[in-house]
Scaffold this active site. Structure first.
Site, PDB file in Angstrom:
ATOM      1  N   HIS A 101       0.864  -1.185   0.000  1.00 43.73           N
ATOM      2  CA  HIS A 101       0.000   0.000   0.000  1.00 43.73           C
ATOM      3  C   HIS A 101       0.902   1.237   0.000  1.00 43.73           C
ATOM      4  CE1 HIS A 101      -4.202  -0.928  -0.059  1.00 43.73           C
ATOM      5  NE2 HIS A 101      -4.005  -1.966   0.724  1.00 43.73           N
ATOM      6  N   ASP A 106      -4.745   2.227   2.031  1.00 42.18           N
ATOM      7  CA  ASP A 106      -5.073   1.588   3.315  1.00 42.18           C
ATOM      8  C   ASP A 106      -5.631   2.617   4.304  1.00 42.18           C
ATOM      9  OD1 ASP A 106      -2.583   2.842   3.271  1.00 42.18           O
ATOM     10  OD2 ASP A 106      -1.624   1.422   4.630  1.00 42.18           O
ATOM     11  N   TYR A 301      -9.526  11.219 -17.074  1.00 38.80           N
ATOM     12  CA  TYR A 301      -9.844  12.638 -17.233  1.00 38.80           C
ATOM     13  C   TYR A 301      -9.410  13.385 -15.963  1.00 38.80           C
ATOM     14  CZ  TYR A 301     -12.712  12.299 -21.450  1.00 38.80           C
ATOM     15  OH  TYR A 301     -13.130  12.136 -22.737  1.00 38.80           O
ATOM     16  N   GLU A 368       0.098   8.486  11.153  1.00 37.34           N
ATOM     17  CA  GLU A 368      -1.284   7.978  11.207  1.00 37.34           C
ATOM     18  C   GLU A 368      -2.264   8.971  11.833  1.00 37.34           C
ATOM     19  OE1 GLU A 368       0.030   4.401  13.072  1.00 37.34           O
ATOM     20  OE2 GLU A 368      -0.540   3.172  11.345  1.00 37.34           O
TER      21      GLU A 368
END
Ligand code: ZN
Ligand code: ZN
Length: 387
Positions: A101, A106, A301, A368
Site C-alpha cells: 500500500h 489503506d 480525465y 497515522e
C-alpha cells in the site's frame, strides 16, 4: 494534535482506526482482486447495521445510510495497492511479497470506515442519505467507472440517487494537516502513448534507414511541441519514458519502440499535442521512407472540483485544521475519482501526513494521526450538509 479540532468520536476511535489501517497494510491486494480487503470492509459496514452492497464493479463495496428525504452525499475511498516491494521495516510491513500500500489507500479505507461508524450512530438525525463507496482498481484499472456502470447496482443512479461526491487522497507534500486543494483541477488528463518506427533492418553497411536514429530525431522533435506549439499560459508535460531498439553492434534493427506519457488539463491543449505528434510522425515517415505507428492509450480525465462543493469542503477543513497551509497548484497526477466528478458535482483534495517519502515510493509511510483529520472531515462535512 492540539492545533487540530478533531471530532471527539473520531478521537475515541483512533486506536481502532490505526488497527484497521495496519491490518489492511499487511495484506495489500491489487487491482480488482481484493477478497480480503472487500470482506473486511463489508463485514465492518454490516456490523454498523448499514445497508451493504458487495461485488459492485467486481469487488467494490457500498455502505448506505438510507433516509428517504434530503440529498444523498457520496464519500469515496479506494482499496487497491501497488506492485511494489515494501522497503520499510515496521511491525505492520506488507506480508505479501511484491505488493505494498504505497499510495495510502489503506489509510483511505480506515478513515472512511471510521467516519461510517461515527455517522451510523447519528443516522436518525441526518436529513438525507450517505453512500460510503469503497472502490477497486484506482491504479489504472478504472474501478470507479466499473462501479458507476455496474448493471446490478449502478452506484450513482440507484436510489437514493447521488447528488454530490467527496473524496480525500493522502499525500506527503507538506507538514501534517496541510492540504493541496486547487480551485478547479485536482488531477490532469493522463494519457500514455506508444510509437513504433518500422524500417527494414539489415547489415550496418547496407543502404537502409535506421530506426534508432529516426527514434532519436523523433524524440527531439517531440520536445519542440512544448516550446513552439503549447501556449505559455497552459501547463502540459510530454515525456518519452522508454526507448527500445536492436541488440547487435553490427546490425541495423528493423524496429524502434518508444513509450511515453502526456499530461494536460484542458481538452484543447490535449488535442493540439496529439495532433502535433501525429503530424511529426507523418513528416518523418515521408522524409525517412519508413512507417510509424502512433497509438494513444487514454487513462483518466481530470478531476474538476465544483466551486460550491469546494466552499462547503473548505469551510469544514478550516474548522478542523485552522492553522494548516493550503496549496492550490493543480498537480499533474491521474486519479479516477474524475469518473465521479464527470457525473456529479463534487470536491476532492490531498491531505498531507507530513512524512518524508512520496506516494508510490517503496519507503512511503504516513503519520497515522492524519487519519483523524480525514475521518473528522468526512464526519463534519456530513453533519454540516445533512443536519
Ligand atoms: Zn497511486
Ligand atoms: Zn492513490
Amino acid at each position: 494534535m492540539e492545533k487540530f479540532n478533531i471530532h471527539p468520536e473520531v478521537q475515541e476511535l483512533f486506536e481502532e482506526m490505526v488497527g484497521l489501517r495496519r491490518t489492511i497494510h499487511m495484506y495489500p491486494e491489487i487491482n480488482f482482486d481484493l477478497p480480503i480487503t472487500s470482506k473486511l470492509v463489508s463485514d465492518y459496514l454490516t456490523s454498523l447495521n448499514l445497508e451493504v452492497h458487495t461485488e459492485v464493479g467486481q469487488s467494490g463495496v457500498v455502505g448506505v445510510i438510507n433516509n428517504s428525504t434530503g440529498p444523498c452525499i457520496l464519500l469515496r475511498a479506494d482499496m487497491d495497492c501497488l506492485p511494489i516491494e515494501e522497503a520499510n521495516n515496521v511491525p505492520y510491513k506488507s506480508k505479501i511479497p511484491g505488493k505494498m500500500h504505497a499510495c495510502g489507500h489503506d489509510s483511505h479505507i480506515a478513515m472512511l470506515l471510521t467516519a461510517a461508524k461515527v455517522l451510523s450512530r447519528h443516522k436518525d438525525h441526518l436529513k438525507g442519505s450517505v453512500k460510503f463507496l469503497f472502490q477497486p482498481a484506482e491504479e489504472g484499472g478504472h474501478g470507479a467507472r466499473e462501479m458507476i456502470n455496474d448493471p446490478k447496482y449502478p452506484v450513482l443512479d440507484t436510489e437514493p440517487l447521488v447528488d454530490q461526491v467527496y473524496g480525500i487522497h493522502i499525500s506527503n507534500h507538506g507538514k501534517l494537516g496541510d492540504y493541496l486543494f486547487p480551485d478547479k483541477y485536482v488531477s490532469c488528463f493522463t494519457d500514455f502513448f506508444d510509437i513504433v518506427i518500422n524500417g527494414k533492418g539489415g547489415h550496418m553497411s547496407a543502404d537502409t534507414n535506421n530506426p534508432v536514429t529516426i527514434g532519436a530525431d523523433l524524440i527531439l522533435q517531440l520536445q519542440t511541441i512544448m516550446s513552439r506549439n503549447v501556449s505559455n499560459k497552459d501547463r502540459a508535460v510530454i515525456s518519452v519514458t522508454s526507448f527500445n531498439a536492436g541488440e547487435a553492434n553490427n546490425a541495423v534493427p528493423a524496429i524502434c519502440k518508444l513509450k511515453g506519457t502526456v499530461r494536460t488539463f484542458e481538452k484543447n491543449v490535449r488535442d493540439l499535442i496529439f495532433d502535433r505528434i501525429t503530424a511529426i510522425c507523418k513528416g518523418i515517415e515521408i522524409e525517412q521512407n519508413c512507417k510509424i505507428d502512433f497509438k494513444i492509450i487514454e487513462l483518466y480525465y481530470p478531476i474538476e472540483n465544483n466551486s460550491e462543493c469546494n466552499e462547503k469542503a473548505l469551510k469544514v477543513l478550516r474548522k478542523i485544521a485552522p492553522e494548516a497551509t493550503r496549496d492550490s497548484v493543480s498537480p499533474m497526477i491521474g486519479e479516477d475519482f474524475s469518473y465521479l466528478t464527470n457525473r456529479k458535482p463534487g470536491s476532492f483534495f490531498m491531505l498531507s501526513t507530513g512524512c518524508e517519502n512520496s506516494i508510490h515510493s517503496p519507503s512511503f509511510d504516513i503519520d497515522e494521526r492524519a487519519m483523524m483529520i480525514g475521518a473528522s472531515f468526512f464526519v463534519e462535512l456530513i453533519l454540516d450538509l445533512l443536519v
